[in-house]
Every structure is written in structure tokens, then in C-alpha cells.
Design an enzyme around this catalytic site. Structure first.
Site, mmCIF file in Angstrom:
data_model
loop_
_atom_site.group_PDB
_atom_site.id
_atom_site.type_symbol
_atom_site.label_atom_id
_atom_site.label_comp_id
_atom_site.label_asym_id
_atom_site.label_seq_id
_atom_site.Cartn_x
_atom_site.Cartn_y
_atom_site.Cartn_z
ATOM 1 C CG HIS A 6 -2.088 -0.759 1.035
ATOM 2 N ND1 HIS A 6 -2.921 -0.548 -0.031
ATOM 3 C CD2 HIS A 6 -2.768 -1.910 1.610
ATOM 4 C CE1 HIS A 6 -4.173 -1.602 0.249
ATOM 5 N NE2 HIS A 6 -3.773 -2.177 0.964
ATOM 6 C CG ASP A 33 -2.339 5.139 -2.920
ATOM 7 O OD1 ASP A 33 -1.423 4.348 -3.140
ATOM 8 O OD2 ASP A 33 -3.348 4.877 -2.196
#
Length: 380
Positions: free
Chosen positions: A138, A168
């Protein structure tokens, strides 16, 4: 059957560009949202049952300005329906682990065979190859591995976590969008599509290019909290106010620093801006001054001056800031407060056209508009 509603009028510089988004979470949907905000016709292929993470579809703002169909890629006809859509798309976004799209029958080779001009965007954390390509991860782990997470935070504290904005969305979504648009430019000039491998570790590393230049020139130390732009300088950072809030300070240039020290009333005997041996003393003096007044007091004092000082606001406070309100940086539309579109265009302004798409809500519309009748099981 309920009559299909016409699509919202096309606006923005990407009007007429068709984007197929295979449902995922995080940077892929955000990249597709950005393209949709700029006018692209984005069709999101949702899976039966929806996503595991995130809010309800009607509250997921990254689904705004899109249309949705539901396709079960594990069903016998699922891959064929997606390939039919891909045959009519300009861009495609998928965020599966390497090899998954191929196993589902909708990988680059299958899609490009149907549409040689397609630009096929692959959004992952580690990329399509390399020792970690098949590993889970992540934002925080991608930033840690790229060296970027270690840049952020106090020198004597743990690395600070910048939500999932830096990995991200900055290192992932934005680089994917740049790659897709560059690929689209090439495809329209040559008729040849290609695959865009957008990895968060690559994008995050690329964001640090300037710092690598400083590091190579001996102007940056390879540890956090001791450099000019990471809080090491006593006059570039955040300071607590009397009411427990914070002010952000960054007067890098001498003229701005002079205005800052004048308004803060540091005193003529304060250490000079670049008197490095006395930086601890200077930091302590700045901290003491900010601790004497509230955030509102300091905000009022510095307002209208080029001292590069601003209050640290929460999201809801930022929404109400006069400058952001004047520009519409935050707006309330379709019953939700959300960021407005960015960037701005003089000739082809973009807009928030539709609320977040509910899965499958636009099957009939997309079947009609993209000329894929088999997509709509209710079609006669």
C-alpha cells in the site's frame, strides 16, 4: 424498461475521449476521475458485489463524472463484453496485480488485438516486473521503499505519514494520467497504441528528482529534519500557537524573511537567517513568539504581508477560506462538499457534471452510446 437518460453534455478539454476503467481502489479510480473531470467519457466496469474497501458508491467522490456498468469477468461472457468496450475506447485503466488481467482474458495483448490504437494503462505499486512485482503493498510501503517516506518528519521522531496523497495519488494517479495522455497523443499521430506501466515506486522516486540533485551537489543530507525544506531550517516549519493550533512558516528569500522577523518582533539581536550554529537558538525564539498569541491573532497580523506565513487549517476550515472560496477550490455539488476540478482551462473549462456513479446505473446508456447492445440484458 425505464427510459435511458441522455448523458450529461460533454465539456472540458478531453471531451470525446473514451476511457474504460476496470474497477479497483485508490490510484486507478482517482486517475479515471481526473480524466472524467476534464471531460472524458469514463465508463467504470464494476464487479458484482462492489468493492471491499471504501464508502458506499454514492459517497465515493472518485466516481464522479463517470458512468458505470456491471460485468462479471469470471462469467463466460464477461471478458467478451469488456473486449467489446475496449474496442471502442481510447484509454483503459486497470489496477490488478501483474498477470491477473491476462488470466481474466482482458490483458493488453487481448485488448490491443481488438483495438490496436488503445492506450492500456496499468496502475500498480511495484510495477509489472522486478522482485516485488507480485507482492502486496500500500501507499506507505511504496513510499518507504522509494526513500520518500524517510524524508518526512522530525529529525528525532518517526517518519510522518502524508495520508495516501504522496504515493497513491501524486506518484501513482498523476503519473498514470500523464502516461495515458502522452500515449494518446502518440496513438492519434501514428495509430499505434501501447501499454503504460505506472508504478507508485517509480512515480514517488521521480518526484524526488530535485532532492537527488541537491544530494549530489552536497546541499542535502540523506536524513530527515536537518535540511532547508524538511523542517531543518528554524524558519521553515510549523509552530504551535497559544490556543494549541499551528502556523506554517516558509520565508526562504531574504526579503520575505525580513518581513517575517519584523512582524514576529524577533528583535535586532536575533540570530541571522543563515547563522547555522545559532539555528537552535533562533528556533527557540520563534517558538516562544508564536506561543504568545492565538492562531487567529497571528493570521490577522500576517494577513496582507509577504512573509510566507499561513494558518494550518483542517479540511473543513480550508473549505471556508476566502481565497479557496473565491476560486471554487472546494464546492458543494450533488449534495456533497468536494474539491472542484483542477487545473483550469480558458477555452475548454471542465465541470462537475454528475454525482458518483452507482454500479450498473448506466448500462443501457453505455450500451447505446458505445454501440455494445450485448452489454444491456434488458435490450430487446
Amino acid at each position: 424498461m425505464t427510459p435511458a437518460t441522455p448523458p450529461a453534455p460533454a465539456v472540458g478539454p478531453l471531451a470525446g475521449v473514451r476511457v474504460l476503467e476496470l474497477a479497483g481502489i485508490g490510484p486507478g479510480p482517482f486517475a479515471a476521475m481526473l480524466l472524467a473531470d476534464l471531460g472524458a467519457d469514463v465508463v467504470r466496469v464494476d464487479r458484482p458485489g462492489g468493492q471491499v474497501l471504501g464508502p458506499a458508491p454514492e459517497q465515493d467522490l472518485t466516481n464522479r463524472n463517470k458512468r458505470s456498468v456491471v460485468v462479471d469477468l469470471k462469467a463466460a461472457d464477461g471478458p467478451g463484453l469488456v473486449l467489446e468496450l475496449a474496442a471502442r475506447a481510447d484509454l483503459l485503466i486497470e489496477g490488478y496485480r501483474p498477470g491477473v488481467a491476462e488470466r481474466l482474458g482482458v490483458g493488453p495483448e487481448q485488448c490491443l488485438a481488438r483495438n490496436p490504437a488503445l492506450v492500456y494503462g496499468r496502475m500498480t505499486g511495484w510495477g509489472q516486473d522486478g522482485p516485488l512485482a507480485d507482492r502486496a503493498g500500500h501507499d506507505i510501503t511504496y513510499l518507504a521503499t522509494s526513500g520518500v517516506l524517510g524524508l518526512i518528519g522530525d529529525a528525532d521522531g518517526p517518519p510522518a505519514i502524508p495520508a495516501n496523497l504522496l504515493g497513491d495519488y501524486a506518484g501513482g494517479s498523476l503519473y498514470l494520467v500523464v502516461g495515458l495522455l502522452a500515449g494518446l497523443h502518440h496513438a492519434r499521430a501514428t495509430g499505434a497504441g501501447q501499454v503504460v506501466d505506472a508504478a507508485i515506486v517509480d512515480g514517488a522516486a521521480h518526484l524526488s528528482t530535485m532532492l537527488w540533485g541537491l544530494l549530489g551537489a552536497g546541499l542535502w543530507q540523506d536524513r530527515r529534519g536537518v535540511n532547508l525544506l524538511d523542517g531543518g531550517a528554524p524558519w521553515y516549519g510549523t509552530f504551535a500557537t497559544a490556543d494549541g493550533r499551528w502556523m506554517a512558516v516558509g520565508p526562504l528569500e531574504p526579503q520575505f524573511y525580513a518581513e517575517f522577523t519584523r512582524l514576529l518582533e524577533l528583535g535586532e539581536d536575533a540570530p541571522a537567517q543563515y547563522d547555522l550554529p545559532r539555528w537552535p537558538e533562533l528556533r527557540e525564539r520563534i517558538e516562544r513568539r508564536f506561543a504568545t498569541r492565538t492562531q487567529a491573532d497571528w493570521t490577522a497580523l500576517f494577513e496582507g504581508h509577504d512573509a510566507c506565513v499561513a494558518p494550518v487549517l483542517t479540511l473543513r476550515q480550508a473549505q471556508e477560506h476566502p481565497h479557496l472560496a473565491a476560486r471554487g477550490s472546494y464546492t458543494e455539488q450533488h449534495g456533497a462538499v468536494q474539491p472542484g476540478v483542477a487545473p483550469r482551462f480558458s477555452a475548454t473549462p471542465a465541470a462537475l457534471r454528475t454525482a458518483p456513479a452507482r454500479p450498473g446505473a448506466h448500462t443501457a446508456e453505455v450500451a447505446r452510446d458505445w454501440a455494445v447492445p450485448a452489454l444491456d440484458p434488458n435490450a430487446s
